[in-house]
Write an enzyme that holds these catalytic residues in place. Structure first.
Site, mmCIF file in Angstrom:
data_model
loop_
_atom_site.group_PDB
_atom_site.id
_atom_site.type_symbol
_atom_site.label_atom_id
_atom_site.label_comp_id
_atom_site.label_asym_id
_atom_site.label_seq_id
_atom_site.Cartn_x
_atom_site.Cartn_y
_atom_site.Cartn_z
ATOM 1 N N HIS A 97 9.239 0.265 4.126
ATOM 2 C CA HIS A 97 9.729 0.934 3.606
ATOM 3 C C HIS A 97 10.994 0.224 3.305
ATOM 4 O O HIS A 97 11.151 -1.125 3.294
ATOM 5 C CB HIS A 97 10.857 1.414 4.407
ATOM 6 C CG HIS A 97 10.263 2.670 5.227
ATOM 7 N ND1 HIS A 97 9.239 3.859 4.974
ATOM 8 C CD2 HIS A 97 9.423 3.117 6.888
ATOM 9 C CE1 HIS A 97 9.095 4.994 6.092
ATOM 10 N NE2 HIS A 97 9.424 4.169 7.064
ATOM 11 N N GLU A 115 13.810 2.464 10.758
ATOM 12 C CA GLU A 115 13.245 3.335 11.856
ATOM 13 C C GLU A 115 12.968 2.704 13.374
ATOM 14 O O GLU A 115 12.621 1.388 13.124
ATOM 15 C CB GLU A 115 12.269 3.807 11.195
ATOM 16 C CG GLU A 115 10.933 3.076 11.374
ATOM 17 C CD GLU A 115 9.333 4.060 10.788
ATOM 18 O OE1 GLU A 115 10.004 4.956 9.640
ATOM 19 O OE2 GLU A 115 8.816 3.784 10.717
ATOM 20 N N HIS A 172 3.859 -1.463 8.707
ATOM 21 C CA HIS A 172 3.121 -0.404 9.845
ATOM 22 C C HIS A 172 2.489 0.844 9.813
ATOM 23 O O HIS A 172 2.570 1.517 8.640
ATOM 24 C CB HIS A 172 5.077 0.033 10.497
ATOM 25 C CG HIS A 172 5.522 0.466 9.732
ATOM 26 N ND1 HIS A 172 6.879 0.928 7.998
ATOM 27 C CD2 HIS A 172 6.205 2.108 9.180
ATOM 28 C CE1 HIS A 172 6.796 1.582 8.206
ATOM 29 N NE2 HIS A 172 6.424 2.870 8.836
ATOM 30 N N ARG A 192 3.014 3.867 0.424
ATOM 31 C CA ARG A 192 2.275 3.186 0.765
ATOM 32 C C ARG A 192 1.035 2.371 0.295
ATOM 33 O O ARG A 192 1.159 2.422 -0.851
ATOM 34 C CB ARG A 192 1.369 5.302 0.878
ATOM 35 C CG ARG A 192 0.095 5.585 2.192
ATOM 36 C CD ARG A 192 0.311 7.546 1.032
ATOM 37 N NE ARG A 192 0.866 8.440 2.036
ATOM 38 C CZ ARG A 192 1.211 9.077 0.995
ATOM 39 N NH1 ARG A 192 0.539 8.719 -0.137
ATOM 40 N NH2 ARG A 192 1.594 10.363 1.422
HETATM 41 ZN ZN ZN Z 1 7.858 4.390 8.373
#
Ligand code: ZN
Length: 310
Positions: A97, A115, A172, A192
């Site tokens: 991200h 996150e 991740h 992605r």
């Molecule tokens: Zn994520």
């Protein structure tokens, strides 16, 4: 004094999802593989309806816009956090991200996405991917091109109760057999890197975002060896993470407990057991939003919660 806010969770079908949100959390979920429960969210891709009679017909984003006093008059165009439960029956894509600055410039002013994951449950031998080993953009591009995934990705074993902080720029992936409680910035921007060559619902591969990924990866980040929580538990409370975007704690209740709520708001998720909050019955899978000025929270029962605030 402001009452506790109850939200209706929203569910998202995912190719990697399962049925545990129904079988283990008792949620009424749609048919098919369901990967995500958006439990506390004001994001446009899943804006939770408010259940309180006083706010009938409103969503969390409308409450944020119209009743900022409930959130301590915090500035900002959107409610800043998003609380999810993820049920990974299959592997999620390898992803990364952006931070706020990159997302603002390249993603229509969206927030970046920081996150963190609390492992609610996992199968024996389950693993997770946090971090990567390329030293710079050129090396990462080459390793992706050549598909050297085992060499590139930092894969670590996980256990129930582990915790992982995932900063922007960290490659991740949550892997199969894992239930996670995720606390994150209110953002849906995902780049992605690799999707195991799978096909999406439409029979086509889901898009990859290699250039953006190469742009945002933090090549200097140190990958963790495990997710063991080492912070001390003090009076039932363990600090899991504190950063500019959120503070996340685990709260264990055995009997009665008073939990101060001095923040603009607090998100509470019951992850185990049952009890009451200010006299209202809650159980595993209940989520509450404690607004500004609701006073100390009176908890009782035998339960574990994950709380967060800004
Ligand atoms: Zn994520």
């Amino acid at each position: 004094m402001h009452e506790l806010i109850h939200l209706t969770p929203l569910f998202h079908n995912k190719i990697w999802g399962g049925r545990r949100l129904e079988s283990e959390y008792g949620y009424q979920i749609p048919a098919g593989p369901v990967g995500e429960c958006w439990a506390i969210s004001a994001h446009p891709a899943g804006d939770c309806p408010v259940e309180n009679e006083a706010f009938a017909g409103k969503t969390l984003s409308e409450l944020w816009d119209e009743r900022r006093d409930l959130f301590g008059d915090l500035p900002g165009k959107e409610f800043p956090l998003l609380i999810k439960i993820l049920d990974a029956d299959g592997d999620l894509s390898i992803q990364v991200h952006p931070d706020d600055a990159y997302a603002a410039e390249h993603e229509n002013g969206s927030l970046g996405k920081r996150e963190c994951w609390y492992v609610l449950d996992c199968e024996p031998g389950a693993t997770i991917i946090v971090g990567q080993r390329a030293h710079d953009r050129a090396e990462l591009a080459q390793m992706i091109e050549e598909g050297r995934w085992g060499e590139l990705l930092n894969e670590v074993p996980i256990h129930k109760g582990d915790f992982f902080q995932i900063d922007p720029g960290t490659v991740h992936a949550i892997k199969a057999g894992t239930l996670i409680l995720e606390t994150q910035q209110s953002s849906d921007v995902t780049y992605r890197v690799y999707d195991y060559d799978r096909l999406g619902d439409d029979g086509k591969p889901r898009p990859l975002h290699i250039e953006q990924s190469l742009d945002v990866v933090d090549y200097g980040a140190v990958a963790p060896a495990d997710g063991t929580v080492t912070a001390p538990e003090v009076d039932g409370i363990t600090l899991l993470e504190r950063n500019d975007n959120y503070t996340v704690e685990r709260v264990r209740v055995s009997g009665e407990k008073t939990l101060p709520q001095p923040w603009p708001f607090m998100c509470l998720s019951v992850i185990d057991g049952a009890g009451t909050v200010n006299g209202e019955a809650v159980r595993k899978g209940s989520h509450l939003l404690a607004p500004c000025g609701c006073g100390d929270l009176a908890l009782s029962g035998n339960m574990t919660l994950i709380t967060s605030h800004v």
